[in-house]
Motif scaffolding. Structure first.
Motif, PDB file in Angstrom:
ATOM      1  N   LEU A 297       0.823  -1.209   0.000  1.00  0.00           N
ATOM      2  CA  LEU A 297       0.000   0.000   0.000  1.00  0.00           C
ATOM      3  C   LEU A 297       0.861   1.265   0.000  1.00  0.00           C
ATOM      4  CD1 LEU A 297      -2.848  -1.065   2.465  1.00  0.00           C
ATOM      5  CD2 LEU A 297      -2.986  -0.831  -0.028  1.00  0.00           C
ATOM      6  N   VAL A 298       1.958   1.235   0.759  1.00  0.00           N
ATOM      7  CA  VAL A 298       2.868   2.388   0.783  1.00  0.00           C
ATOM      8  C   VAL A 298       3.510   2.575  -0.587  1.00  0.00           C
ATOM      9  CG1 VAL A 298       5.024   3.292   1.741  1.00  0.00           C
ATOM     10  CG2 VAL A 298       3.316   2.278   3.255  1.00  0.00           C
ATOM     11  N   ILE A 299       3.946   1.464  -1.201  1.00  0.00           N
ATOM     12  CA  ILE A 299       4.545   1.532  -2.539  1.00  0.00           C
ATOM     13  C   ILE A 299       3.533   2.071  -3.551  1.00  0.00           C
ATOM     14  CG2 ILE A 299       5.454   0.136  -4.444  1.00  0.00           C
ATOM     15  CD1 ILE A 299       6.694  -1.698  -2.291  1.00  0.00           C
ATOM     16  N   ALA A 300       2.251   1.698  -3.338  1.00  0.00           N
ATOM     17  CA  ALA A 300       1.203   2.157  -4.254  1.00  0.00           C
ATOM     18  C   ALA A 300       0.856   3.625  -4.062  1.00  0.00           C
ATOM     19  CB  ALA A 300      -0.049   1.297  -4.082  1.00  0.00           C
ATOM     20  N   GLY A 301       1.400   4.248  -3.003  1.00  0.00           N
ATOM     21  CA  GLY A 301       1.182   5.675  -2.802  1.00  0.00           C
ATOM     22  C   GLY A 301       0.207   6.032  -1.696  1.00  0.00           C
ATOM     23  N   MET A 302      -0.289   5.039  -0.963  1.00  0.00           N
ATOM     24  CA  MET A 302      -1.213   5.351   0.127  1.00  0.00           C
ATOM     25  C   MET A 302      -0.459   5.989   1.291  1.00  0.00           C
ATOM     26  SD  MET A 302      -3.756   2.780   2.269  1.00  0.00           S
ATOM     27  CE  MET A 302      -4.924   2.599   0.914  1.00  0.00           C
ATOM     28  N   ALA A 303      -1.107   6.893   2.015  1.00  0.00           N
ATOM     29  CA  ALA A 303      -0.506   7.506   3.205  1.00  0.00           C
ATOM     30  C   ALA A 303      -0.123   6.421   4.211  1.00  0.00           C
ATOM     31  CB  ALA A 303      -1.486   8.489   3.838  1.00  0.00           C
ATOM     32  N   LYS A 304       1.029   6.578   4.844  1.00  0.00           N
ATOM     33  CA  LYS A 304       1.559   5.535   5.720  1.00  0.00           C
ATOM     34  C   LYS A 304       0.606   5.181   6.854  1.00  0.00           C
ATOM     35  CE  LYS A 304       6.350   6.849   4.824  1.00  0.00           C
ATOM     36  NZ  LYS A 304       7.585   7.432   5.404  1.00  0.00           N
TER      37      LYS A 304
END
Length: 223
Positions: free
Chosen positions: A193-200
């Motif tokens: 999810l982080v790699i996909a750009g979601m907020a941490k």
């Protein structure tokens, strides 16, 4: 309470160092020392405070920063649920105080001591929690007070202090092979999810959720 307070003293040094580092970083974002102290006293959740400060540093609005911190704090639902038996006989004001001063470190210490001695209960949790929260408030405020006069220490890797602290806590809570699947599932989803750009903050919440689901499935299959 005295027993809990004394037992927590060795851990208090780690909390102080962690809090001091957070205070310095908060000062560089623009928080005054009194604001940091108020945040620490009212929230008393290091990870959520870090996320909120990071959100402010990234230009997020007040509501967005507060929401990110609150989402990360959802883990305390499980932590408080695990204290049900320990706090069952305590009056409501005592339970509320115990819940407020409960942090990752003194919760883990109390649960560990209770497993060895069932007599360890609310008084131990509150005693250790009071030492924890006082240490956290003072160290974060002190870090913010002196932090504005220091250079930006993030370039020296100070931010990794928080990661290192949580790695150490996680290592202490790892119980062996039964934890491998939920931990790996949680880590994998969070990373994706982080790699996909979601907020941490949101990625951590979703990752923790899948970890809980996998853990519940494991228990169901065992029974």
């Amino acid at each position: 309470m005295k027993q809990g307070a004394i037992a927590f003293l060795p851990l208090a040094l780690g909390v102080a160092l962690y809090g001091f580092a957070f205070g310095i970083l908060a000062a560089h974002v623009g928080f005054p020392f009194w604001g940091v102290a108020m945040m620490s006293a009212s929230i008393h959740a290091g990870s959520s405070q870090i996320v909120a400060v990071e959100q402010f540093a990234g230009g997020a609005a007040l509501l967005g920063a507060a929401l990110a911190g609150a989402l990360l704090n959802l883990r305390y639902i499980g932590i408080v649920a695990s204290l049900t038996e320990i706090l069952r006989q305590s009056p409501l004001p005592v339970r509320l105080l115990a819940i407020h001063v409960t942090g990752d470190e003194n919760w883990a210490l109390t649960m560990s001591e209770n497993a060895r001695d069932p007599k360890i209960g609310a008084a131990f949790l509150i005693g250790s929690g009071l030492v924890s929260i006082v240490t956290w408030i003072c160290s974060t405020a002190l870090g913010a007070l002196v932090g504005s006069a220091l250079p930006d220490l993030e370039r020296f890797g100070l931010g990794f202090a928080f990661t290192a602290a949580f790695i150490a806590m996680a290592r202490g809570m790892f119980r062996g092979r039964r934890d491998v699947l939920p931990w790996l599932g949680s880590f994998a989803l969070t990373a994706l999810l982080v790699i996909a750009g979601m907020a941490k903050a949101y990625a951590i919440v979703f990752g923790a959720t899948i970890g809980v689901v996998l853990s519940a499935l494991q228990r169901t299959l065992r029974t």
